[in-house]
Design a protein around this motif. Sequence first.
Motif, mmCIF file in Angstrom:
data_model
loop_
_atom_site.group_PDB
_atom_site.id
_atom_site.type_symbol
_atom_site.label_atom_id
_atom_site.label_comp_id
_atom_site.label_asym_id
_atom_site.label_seq_id
_atom_site.Cartn_x
_atom_site.Cartn_y
_atom_site.Cartn_z
ATOM 1 N N LEU A 3 0.803 -0.547 0.113
ATOM 2 C CA LEU A 3 -0.183 0.010 0.182
ATOM 3 C C LEU A 3 1.167 0.926 0.327
ATOM 4 O O LEU A 3 1.931 1.339 -0.150
ATOM 5 N N GLU A 97 -13.933 8.818 5.139
ATOM 6 C CA GLU A 97 -12.573 7.856 5.063
ATOM 7 C C GLU A 97 -13.307 6.554 5.968
ATOM 8 O O GLU A 97 -12.393 5.580 5.925
ATOM 9 N N ARG A 192 -11.977 -6.966 12.508
ATOM 10 C CA ARG A 192 -11.956 -5.989 12.039
ATOM 11 C C ARG A 192 -9.816 -5.880 12.727
ATOM 12 O O ARG A 192 -10.080 -5.855 13.770
ATOM 13 N N ARG A 222 -11.051 -9.756 8.355
ATOM 14 C CA ARG A 222 -10.759 -9.044 7.717
ATOM 15 C C ARG A 222 -8.859 -8.768 8.738
ATOM 16 O O ARG A 222 -9.112 -7.982 9.966
ATOM 17 N N PHE A 224 -5.094 -7.154 8.241
ATOM 18 C CA PHE A 224 -3.386 -6.476 8.240
ATOM 19 C C PHE A 224 -2.855 -7.192 9.059
ATOM 20 O O PHE A 224 -2.950 -6.627 9.972
ATOM 21 N N GLU A 256 -9.835 -12.042 3.478
ATOM 22 C CA GLU A 256 -9.606 -10.587 3.375
ATOM 23 C C GLU A 256 -8.479 -10.498 4.168
ATOM 24 O O GLU A 256 -8.661 -10.180 5.356
ATOM 25 N N ARG A 258 -4.459 -8.149 3.851
ATOM 26 C CA ARG A 258 -3.052 -7.436 3.115
ATOM 27 C C ARG A 258 -2.277 -7.293 4.596
ATOM 28 O O ARG A 258 -1.805 -7.539 5.050
ATOM 29 N N ASP A 277 -3.916 4.479 6.075
ATOM 30 C CA ASP A 277 -3.823 3.145 5.271
ATOM 31 C C ASP A 277 -4.744 2.556 5.579
ATOM 32 O O ASP A 277 -5.296 1.434 4.803
ATOM 33 N N ALA A 278 -3.835 1.330 6.675
ATOM 34 C CA ALA A 278 -4.438 0.162 6.871
ATOM 35 C C ALA A 278 -5.934 0.106 7.552
ATOM 36 O O ALA A 278 -6.464 -0.208 7.042
ATOM 37 N N ARG A 280 -7.784 2.437 6.917
ATOM 38 C CA ARG A 280 -8.870 3.183 5.570
ATOM 39 C C ARG A 280 -9.232 1.345 5.176
ATOM 40 O O ARG A 280 -10.322 1.644 4.902
ATOM 41 N N TRP A 281 -8.201 0.455 4.577
ATOM 42 C CA TRP A 281 -8.684 -1.028 4.299
ATOM 43 C C TRP A 281 -9.388 -1.419 5.286
ATOM 44 O O TRP A 281 -10.322 -2.150 4.852
ATOM 45 N N LYS A 284 -12.814 -0.833 4.614
ATOM 46 C CA LYS A 284 -13.292 0.125 3.240
ATOM 47 C C LYS A 284 -14.913 -0.737 3.520
ATOM 48 O O LYS A 284 -15.137 -1.497 4.314
#
Length: 579
Positions: A3, A97, A192, A222, A224, A256, A258, A277-278, A280-281, A284
């Motif tokens: 990312l 966001e 998450r 999900r 990260f 899912e 990343r 960024d993490a 945000r994802w 999402k």
Amino acid sequence: MMLPHHRILVLLTIVSLPATSFALGADVPETGKDVPKGVVTKYTFDQSKIFPGTVRDYWIYVPQQYDPAKPACVYVNQDNVQFNAPAVFDRLIHAKEIPVVIGVFVTHGRVKALADSALDRFNRSYEYDGLGDQYARFLLEEILPEVEKKSTSDGRPIRLSKDGNDRCIGGSSSGAIAAFTAAWERPDAFRRVFSSIGTYVGLRGGNVYPTLLRKYEPKPIRVFLQDGSTDLNIYGGDWWMANQEMERSLSFAGYEVRHVWGEGGHNATQATEVFPDAIRWLWKDWPSPVKAGEGSPQLREIIHPGEAWTLVADGYKFTEGPASNAKGEVFFNDIPNAKTYKIALDGTVSLFLPDSQKANGQAFGPDGRLYVVATGTDQVLAYDDGKASVVADGIRGNDLIVRNDGTIYVTNPSRTSTEPSKIWMIRPGGEKQVVDTGLKFSNGVTLSPDQSLLYVAESRSRWVYSYQIQEDRTLAFKQKYYHLHVPDNADDSGADGMCVDRDGRLYVATRMGVQVCDQAGRVNCIIPTPNGKVSNLRFGGENFDTLIATCGDRVFKRKLKVKGANAFQPPLRPAPPRL
């Protein structure tokens, strides 16, 4: 998948301030003067019943946009305020966001020493590194309810969403595995996960996660992941390799996931850089629900996509002994209430025996009779049109199976420390014989589809034993054959009732759910039940493609792609295992 990085200022020094409330974000250049600043308030908690004697600090972040008319989304973080999270939340909430999120930042507990000459007991590894639901329960039953007792700095009540889809949890190192474990154990409450330099190594069992991820029916989580190539490589394991194993296992099972890999060590530098960024994802598409993965190829051979467990009936004390007849009707026992029930092909449940003599395990024979272990009378009984006849006396049995030739095998577990555990064989004429002793607690029993092997579950270990049935129906070549998984909060698998499908898979009721093994003795899949309990299993339904599970006070069913093998029918020879 890499990312793009959004760099923000990293605070290297933490200053302890006497005030309990302060605003964050003014020292973060990207935040901007027009971004509303949330408020972080510090508290102390020392009333834990799950971790008795501990004391810890925690912080609550409340954004200005929070409206108590609607329960807020939640972010929980272990090890204090990390990753400049409040400032990041200020900016991302303002930019719409991510949703409005209340942050809860919790330290590990300490049991304070009684004297200056002694050390506190530091609970960080105990609370964070171990598997099981203990830490998740601590958050859900103690910390989050405590947060909701508080109010904001301007007097607004704090209301948190109880929906796992509205909750994110994160941490670094041991705090990261604690975050993952909370979501793994309670996806209804956390879905998450932000994991930085996660401790998925052999400190308290976290090294098994890459294996469990590949075998368990996927959960709606999900994830990260972040780590660096110069992370720790010590006695407990290699963090860098363990995090890559986690990513590959999550991908294998269709989750899912990343990740961002770097060259850093065991610190928060890169995690702080990628955190915006993490986050945000991870949020999402909210409020669209986080989806579960597809599962392994082995699991997909068994289950239908979108076909979950459904409730057959509930309200019992303890259900056991599911047995299917030639029609596919299934009979089960409520042992404490001494009653037997029938599940018809249309799913309706009716009383079959008003007094079952506290029947436990049972199975139909080739003659169409229902053979039962009557624990109330220490007998094996056979029912024909609801009328009982005695097959054998003096057997304090648990479970049984009836072979196509009429031979009955009964497990007789140890009831005292001096009593040996036994396996009985009852010949078609009624002659009984002990054919094995020595298991710690012989429990579930079934036959291979070709009826050449007898399988016996040993509840007080991790093993299912395999025996070859000889021409005289005695047993030989005993082996600890099936290697089951054991949960972190137990010393054994709790293996109980079992059944087989026509392809030779063995389905075992255990503490971790239904463990599905191949013929070579390896667990391929683990399928949890809705209430986390299961005592016994049987294939039923018109095509014998519905798995019936007795689960404490409830009975569940689930339609599968495979069909069950019935011992009362002629033997079936499955294809050899893939070795």
